[in-house]
Design a protein around this motif. Structure first.
Motif, PDB file in Angstrom:
ATOM      1  N   PHE A  34     150.951  66.633  25.719  1.00 51.55           N
ATOM      2  CA  PHE A  34     150.841  67.695  24.098  1.00 51.55           C
ATOM      3  C   PHE A  34     152.260  68.171  24.586  1.00 51.55           C
ATOM      4  N   TYR A  36     154.615  70.958  23.111  1.00 48.74           N
ATOM      5  CA  TYR A  36     154.693  72.347  22.276  1.00 48.74           C
ATOM      6  C   TYR A  36     156.007  72.543  21.989  1.00 48.74           C
ATOM      7  N   HIS A  43     156.263  82.374  18.106  1.00 46.78           N
ATOM      8  CA  HIS A  43     154.717  81.987  19.334  1.00 46.78           C
ATOM      9  C   HIS A  43     155.137  80.536  19.871  1.00 46.78           C
ATOM     10  N   LEU A  44     154.915  80.211  20.747  1.00 54.04           N
ATOM     11  CA  LEU A  44     154.258  79.204  21.609  1.00 54.04           C
ATOM     12  C   LEU A  44     153.503  78.049  20.752  1.00 54.04           C
ATOM     13  N   PHE A  51     144.892  62.721  22.989  1.00 54.71           N
ATOM     14  CA  PHE A  51     143.633  62.439  23.686  1.00 54.71           C
ATOM     15  C   PHE A  51     143.169  60.310  23.474  1.00 54.71           C
ATOM     16  N   ASN A  96     141.149  66.068  33.260  1.00 50.41           N
ATOM     17  CA  ASN A  96     140.218  65.766  32.549  1.00 50.41           C
ATOM     18  C   ASN A  96     139.216  65.176  34.580  1.00 50.41           C
ATOM     19  N   GLY A  98     136.825  68.161  36.477  1.00 50.81           N
ATOM     20  CA  GLY A  98     135.975  69.012  36.942  1.00 50.81           C
ATOM     21  C   GLY A  98     136.497  70.927  36.595  1.00 50.81           C
ATOM     22  N   ARG A 101     140.940  72.054  34.593  1.00 54.85           N
ATOM     23  CA  ARG A 101     141.250  72.008  32.934  1.00 54.85           C
ATOM     24  C   ARG A 101     142.526  73.444  31.790  1.00 54.85           C
TER      25      ARG A 101
ATOM     26  N   ALA B  31     137.700  80.240  26.587  1.00 57.69           N
ATOM     27  CA  ALA B  31     139.051  80.050  27.801  1.00 57.69           C
ATOM     28  C   ALA B  31     140.099  80.564  27.544  1.00 57.69           C
ATOM     29  N   TYR B  33     143.989  82.508  29.118  1.00 56.71           N
ATOM     30  CA  TYR B  33     145.187  81.772  30.159  1.00 56.71           C
ATOM     31  C   TYR B  33     146.128  81.970  30.662  1.00 56.71           C
ATOM     32  N   TYR B  48     143.362  81.544  35.002  1.00 60.10           N
ATOM     33  CA  TYR B  48     142.877  80.604  33.516  1.00 60.10           C
ATOM     34  C   TYR B  48     141.256  81.835  33.938  1.00 60.10           C
ATOM     35  N   GLN B  50     137.340  80.346  32.656  1.00 60.20           N
ATOM     36  CA  GLN B  50     136.281  79.341  31.066  1.00 60.20           C
ATOM     37  C   GLN B  50     135.789  80.668  30.559  1.00 60.20           C
ATOM     38  N   SER B  96     136.246  74.813  24.141  1.00 67.62           N
ATOM     39  CA  SER B  96     136.169  74.104  24.879  1.00 67.62           C
ATOM     40  C   SER B  96     134.520  73.807  24.746  1.00 67.62           C
ATOM     41  N   SER B 100     132.401  67.916  29.643  1.00 66.21           N
ATOM     42  CA  SER B 100     133.305  67.051  29.754  1.00 66.21           C
ATOM     43  C   SER B 100     133.902  68.011  30.848  1.00 66.21           C
ATOM     44  N   GLY B 101     134.288  69.144  30.330  1.00 60.42           N
ATOM     45  CA  GLY B 101     135.510  69.987  30.928  1.00 60.42           C
ATOM     46  C   GLY B 101     136.652  69.490  29.947  1.00 60.42           C
ATOM     47  N   SER B 102     136.797  68.652  29.739  1.00 56.88           N
ATOM     48  CA  SER B 102     138.158  68.341  28.613  1.00 56.88           C
ATOM     49  C   SER B 102     138.349  69.463  27.985  1.00 56.88           C
ATOM     50  N   SER B 103     139.661  69.865  27.235  1.00 56.73           N
ATOM     51  CA  SER B 103     140.030  71.716  26.633  1.00 56.73           C
ATOM     52  C   SER B 103     140.996  70.860  25.925  1.00 56.73           C
ATOM     53  N   TYR B 104     140.613  71.601  24.517  1.00 57.21           N
ATOM     54  CA  TYR B 104     141.364  71.112  23.282  1.00 57.21           C
ATOM     55  C   TYR B 104     142.795  71.901  23.177  1.00 57.21           C
ATOM     56  N   GLU B 105     143.985  71.989  22.926  1.00 57.84           N
ATOM     57  CA  GLU B 105     144.589  72.506  23.074  1.00 57.84           C
ATOM     58  C   GLU B 105     145.100  73.520  22.743  1.00 57.84           C
ATOM     59  N   GLN B 106     145.312  74.307  23.270  1.00 54.85           N
ATOM     60  CA  GLN B 106     145.720  76.224  23.783  1.00 54.85           C
ATOM     61  C   GLN B 106     146.726  76.723  22.540  1.00 54.85           C
ATOM     62  N   TYR B 107     146.277  77.586  22.054  1.00 58.46           N
ATOM     63  CA  TYR B 107     147.098  78.680  21.137  1.00 58.46           C
ATOM     64  C   TYR B 107     147.885  80.118  21.826  1.00 58.46           C
ATOM     65  N   PHE B 108     148.925  79.896  21.284  1.00 54.94           N
ATOM     66  CA  PHE B 108     149.812  81.206  22.806  1.00 54.94           C
ATOM     67  C   PHE B 108     149.725  82.318  21.780  1.00 54.94           C
ATOM     68  N   GLY B 109     149.345  83.454  22.477  1.00 58.99           N
ATOM     69  CA  GLY B 109     150.204  84.604  21.893  1.00 58.99           C
ATOM     70  C   GLY B 109     151.578  84.389  21.562  1.00 58.99           C
TER      71      GLY B 109
END
Lengths: 115, 117
Positions: A34, A36, A43-44, A51, A96, A98, A101, B31, B33, B48, B50, B96, B100-109
């Motif tokens: 990514f 950012y 905001h960030l 991916f 990826n 376990g 994340r 999720a 963080y 974090y 989940q 999420s 698979s445990g993979s995550s999408y992008e994170q959105y921030f405050g």
């Protein structure tokens, strides 16, 4: 554990100059990558992400990045910067694995574009 | 408007006091963080979560505590044990897939700037 390196701490460019910000990561497995951006007082927000598939990804505002697996790199580029691109840019990697994340961020690159 | 809210924007405390930073999201993300941002160091993960009622330590959890009693809320307490609490604190969330445990992008405050004197 994975790590991310951004070697340029502060970059100063004139408008219309081309931009390339370096990002290298250390992790031997599958990664999601990514970029950012944090504009002054905002905001960030996500610029672009990788991916899978085409290693050249395009993001918002004319930015693009190329994933080069052999070099563990994900450099950010823009052919012609504008004054409004002045911001701090962060590269991040997610693995990826376990329950792991979380994102690992680089230290950031402050870009200043002179009008 | 969907998003992440953090309050307050600026917070001042005396050394030795605990302080709680608020983070609320209405994105229906599983999720959440907490990060700490210091100049020249990027963002470092504190805790974090989940899923509700579960959370994990990040890279710099010492001196911090969290709770996740509701999906939309993930408050962070900066305790008196945190040796250098003055920083900019960012909350984020992400959906999420749960498989698979993979995550999408994170959105921030927008962040909370905490100053402890």
């Amino acid at each position: 554990a994975q790590s991310v390196s951004q070697h340029n701490h502060h970059v100063i460019l004139s408008e219309a100059a081309s931009l390339e910000l370096g990002c290298n990561y250390s992790y031997g497995g599958t990664v999601n990558l990514f970029w950012y951006v944090q504009y002054p007082g905002q905001h960030l927000q996500l610029l672009l992400k990788y991916f899978s598939g085409d290693p050249l990804v395009k993001g918002i505002k004319g930015f693009e990045a190329e994933f080069i697996k052999s070099k563990f790199s994900f450099n950010l580029r823009k052919p012609s910067v504008q004054w409004s691109d002045t911001a701090e840019y962060f590269c991040a990697v997610s693995v990826n694995s376990g329950s792991a994340r979380q994102l690992t961020f680089g230290s950031g690159t402050q870009l200043t574009v002179l009008p | 408007d969907g998003g992440i809210t953090q309050s307050p924007k600026y917070l001042f405390r005396k050394e030795g006091q605990n302080v709680t930073l608020s983070c609320e999201q209405n994105l229906n993300h599983d999720a959440m963080y907490w990060y700490r941002q210091d100049p020249g160091q990027g963002l470092r993960l504190i805790y974090y979560s989940q899923i509700v009622n579960d959370f994990q330590k990040g890279d710099i959890a010492e001196g911090y505590s969290v709770s996740r009693e509701k999906k939309e809320s993930f408050p962070l307490t900066v305790t008196s044990a945190q040796k250098n609490p003055t920083a900019f604190y960012l909350c984020a969330s992400s959906p999420s897939d749960g498989l698979s445990g993979s995550s999408y992008e994170q959105y921030f405050g927008p962040g909370t700037r905490l100053t402890v004197t």
